[in-house]
Write a protein that holds these residues in place. Structure first.
Motif, mmCIF file in Angstrom:
data_model
loop_
_atom_site.group_PDB
_atom_site.id
_atom_site.type_symbol
_atom_site.label_atom_id
_atom_site.label_comp_id
_atom_site.label_asym_id
_atom_site.label_seq_id
_atom_site.Cartn_x
_atom_site.Cartn_y
_atom_site.Cartn_z
ATOM 1 N N ASN A 285 16.787 7.189 2.101
ATOM 2 C CA ASN A 285 16.666 8.327 0.889
ATOM 3 C C ASN A 285 17.411 7.694 -0.406
ATOM 4 N N PRO A 286 16.596 7.573 -1.345
ATOM 5 C CA PRO A 286 17.305 7.101 -2.785
ATOM 6 C C PRO A 286 17.728 8.288 -3.581
ATOM 7 N N VAL A 287 17.472 9.458 -3.308
ATOM 8 C CA VAL A 287 18.033 10.586 -4.317
ATOM 9 C C VAL A 287 19.375 10.578 -4.739
ATOM 10 N N ALA A 288 20.211 10.417 -3.775
ATOM 11 C CA ALA A 288 21.557 10.368 -4.248
ATOM 12 C C ALA A 288 22.077 9.279 -5.137
ATOM 13 N N THR A 289 21.413 8.107 -5.092
ATOM 14 C CA THR A 289 21.621 6.770 -5.649
ATOM 15 C C THR A 289 20.899 7.190 -7.319
ATOM 16 N N ALA A 316 9.358 17.396 -9.846
ATOM 17 C CA ALA A 316 7.899 16.954 -9.787
ATOM 18 C C ALA A 316 7.816 16.239 -8.592
ATOM 19 N N LEU A 317 8.615 15.323 -7.941
ATOM 20 C CA LEU A 317 8.382 14.697 -6.809
ATOM 21 C C LEU A 317 8.312 15.812 -5.760
ATOM 22 N N ASP A 318 9.110 16.708 -5.688
ATOM 23 C CA ASP A 318 9.255 17.732 -4.777
ATOM 24 C C ASP A 318 7.886 18.608 -4.685
ATOM 25 N N ARG A 319 7.356 18.740 -5.916
ATOM 26 C CA ARG A 319 6.085 19.406 -5.909
ATOM 27 C C ARG A 319 4.956 18.843 -5.269
ATOM 28 N N HIS A 320 4.907 17.549 -5.377
ATOM 29 C CA HIS A 320 3.855 16.675 -4.787
ATOM 30 C C HIS A 320 4.239 16.149 -3.514
ATOM 31 N N GLY A 321 5.269 16.552 -2.916
ATOM 32 C CA GLY A 321 5.745 16.028 -1.617
ATOM 33 C C GLY A 321 5.940 14.638 -1.500
ATOM 34 N N VAL A 322 6.623 13.993 -2.611
ATOM 35 C CA VAL A 322 7.159 12.639 -2.515
ATOM 36 C C VAL A 322 8.381 12.623 -2.058
ATOM 37 N N ALA A 323 8.585 12.100 -0.806
ATOM 38 C CA ALA A 323 9.897 12.016 -0.328
ATOM 39 C C ALA A 323 9.801 11.091 1.076
ATOM 40 N N THR A 324 11.145 10.652 1.275
ATOM 41 C CA THR A 324 11.512 9.654 2.452
ATOM 42 C C THR A 324 11.334 10.692 3.645
ATOM 43 N N PRO A 325 11.017 9.980 4.977
ATOM 44 C CA PRO A 325 10.906 10.743 6.109
ATOM 45 C C PRO A 325 12.163 11.661 6.517
ATOM 46 N N ASP A 326 13.110 11.383 6.244
ATOM 47 C CA ASP A 326 14.449 12.049 6.543
ATOM 48 C C ASP A 326 14.408 13.595 5.523
ATOM 49 N N ALA A 327 13.527 13.525 4.496
ATOM 50 C CA ALA A 327 13.376 14.707 3.693
ATOM 51 C C ALA A 327 11.979 15.291 3.986
ATOM 52 N N GLY A 328 11.273 14.991 4.978
ATOM 53 C CA GLY A 328 10.146 15.634 5.383
ATOM 54 C C GLY A 328 8.811 14.844 4.760
ATOM 55 N N ARG A 330 6.535 11.129 3.502
ATOM 56 C CA ARG A 330 5.917 9.882 4.300
ATOM 57 C C ARG A 330 6.074 8.679 3.378
ATOM 58 N N HIS A 331 6.777 9.016 2.409
ATOM 59 C CA HIS A 331 6.756 7.881 1.645
ATOM 60 C C HIS A 331 8.125 6.723 1.812
ATOM 61 N N SER A 332 7.895 5.471 1.323
ATOM 62 C CA SER A 332 9.220 4.651 1.405
ATOM 63 C C SER A 332 9.994 4.672 0.339
ATOM 64 N N THR A 333 11.309 4.061 0.266
ATOM 65 C CA THR A 333 12.251 4.266 -0.553
ATOM 66 C C THR A 333 11.679 3.659 -1.939
ATOM 67 N N THR A 334 10.913 2.851 -1.844
ATOM 68 C CA THR A 334 10.316 1.938 -3.114
ATOM 69 C C THR A 334 9.141 2.893 -3.701
ATOM 70 N N GLY A 335 8.525 3.566 -2.810
ATOM 71 C CA GLY A 335 7.563 4.484 -3.160
ATOM 72 C C GLY A 335 8.131 5.804 -4.008
ATOM 73 N N VAL A 336 9.237 6.169 -3.360
ATOM 74 C CA VAL A 336 10.001 7.425 -4.257
ATOM 75 C C VAL A 336 10.312 6.822 -5.449
ATOM 76 N N VAL A 337 10.918 5.646 -5.658
ATOM 77 C CA VAL A 337 11.620 5.523 -6.840
ATOM 78 C C VAL A 337 10.267 5.062 -7.699
ATOM 79 N N ASP A 338 9.475 4.140 -7.415
ATOM 80 C CA ASP A 338 8.126 4.197 -8.116
ATOM 81 C C ASP A 338 7.618 5.502 -8.894
ATOM 82 N N ALA A 339 7.416 6.650 -7.712
ATOM 83 C CA ALA A 339 6.940 7.802 -8.493
ATOM 84 C C ALA A 339 7.834 8.487 -9.333
ATOM 85 N N LEU A 340 9.236 8.477 -9.128
ATOM 86 C CA LEU A 340 10.170 8.815 -9.909
ATOM 87 C C LEU A 340 9.970 8.290 -11.552
#
Length: 356
Positions: A285-289, A316-328, A330-340
């Motif tokens: 999960n990259p959110v803390a970083t 905005a990511l939360d509204r679109h369900g962009v998160a790593t598996p631990d946060a519910g 299906r995205h990878s670390t890189t996928g979350v960062v790209d979207a952010l």
């Protein structure tokens, strides 16, 4: 001249999160129309898992010492060069707390609830966590120190930060959570002296009493808790969950060094650990970083509005369900960062009279 930020990397998921930090810090700086340089520690520090891998006790002791010595030198060199902040991924706790003791560290986290604001100040400069180990045949002896000097430094910083957090000067309660009954009354005296010096009232309580009061009534609207790490390390996650409605995987905190050798340097870290089991899987999960990068960008790299900008992108990511598996998600670390990074939008600068 562009600001310089330090970067220290531990094993486990450290290299992946260091890459996240660099990408997000650069992205924020680009959005703000500025540049930030990084200076990296040349050493990759052990996690506890990597430290234990195939090693005997004596090898673990030596690697622990080497990591602590190197990171201490790195922090001192950053401070001497005028570098204001360093981001550090998780490293082995025993090495880390040797550094904490040497550089007199205090960890600070503001936890906001709907009805209260809780400022947690963790004394990392003294106590059991900073003890030194002596190995004897069939035994290990751990010694520790408490001092009037360190106690005063920690209280002074805590009161100063509370007054910054609440600029009108009102602090409803100051609580210290320490095992003071084991210290022959010395801590009682030091706390009373310091409270009088700063013109505040401080309640010194056993940790179980602090726990009971928090369970029964919660924190006052403005509560400052100054705590020994023996309690605060365990309770930090509980306080986040109970009063902050926040997961540790999403939080970053700051560490302030009080020793003159590192004064002026602030260290940022994720609340979570090295997560060695996730290393190389692309699932950390990259959110803390991300939040650490935003805090550093805003406070130390001249990127006004960076924290707000990143929080809006995270929503905005939360509204679109962009998160790593631990946060519910299906995205990878890189996928979350790209979207952010795609969602980052500069915060509009207020129009001044000079602009009109």
């Amino acid at each position: 001249m562009e600001p310089v930020i330090g970067l220290a990397i531990g094993r486990g998921t450290g290299p992946e999160l260091a890459a996240v930090f660099e990408r997000v810090l650069t992205g924020i700086a680009d959005a703000c129309g500025t540049k930030v340089a990084l200076t990296r520690s040349e050493r990759i520090y052990h996690s506890y898992v990597s430290l234990k891998a195939g090693a005997e006790a004596e090898e673990i002791r030596e690697s622990t010492r080497q990591d602590a010595d190197h990171y201490t030198r790195f922090c001192r060199s950053l401070a001497a060069a005028g570098v204001p902040a360093v981001f550090r991924t998780a490293i082995n706790a025993q090495s880390l707390y040797l550094v904490r003791q040497r550089l007199q560290a205090v960890k600070i986290d503001a936890i906001t609830t709907p009805g209260a604001s809780l400022l947690l100040v963790r004394d990392q400069a003294q106590g059991f966590y900073t003890g030194e180990n002596v190995h004897l045949p069939g035994a290990l002896v751990r010694t520790m120190t408490f001092s009037r000097e360190i106690t005063e430094k920690v209280i002074a910083l805590a009161v100063r930060r509370a007054r910054q957090e609440w600029p009108d000067g009102r602090i409803d309660e100051i609580v210290m959570a320490y095992k003071f009954h084991l210290l022959d009354g010395a801590l009682d005296e030091w706390v009373a002296e310091s409270a009088a010096r700063h013109g505040v009232q401080i309640g010194l309580f056993q940790p179980d009493t602090v726990n009971r009061n928090l369970i029964e009534r919660g924190p006052r609207p403005r509560t400052l808790i100054i705590a020994g790490n023996e309690w605060a390390d365990i309770m930090h996650v509980v306080l986040l969950d109970r009063f902050g409605s926040e997961r540790q995987e999403n939080r970053c905190t700051e560490n302030v060094y009080l020793h003159p050798d590192a004064r002026g340097l602030v260290e940022y870290q994720t609340v979570h650990g090295s997560a060695d089991d996730l290393a190389g899987t692309g699932r950390v999960n990259p959110v803390a970083t991300v939040r650490a990068a935003a805090a550093i960008a805003e406070r130390h790299a001249g990127c006004a509005g960076a924290v707000r900008m990143v929080e809006r992108a995270l929503m905005a990511l939360d509204r679109h369900g962009v998160a790593t598996p631990d946060a519910g998600g299906r995205h990878s670390t890189t996928g979350v960062v790209d979207a952010l990074l795609d969602a980052l939008e500069p915060v509009a600068r207020p129009v001044s009279m000079a602009d009109s």
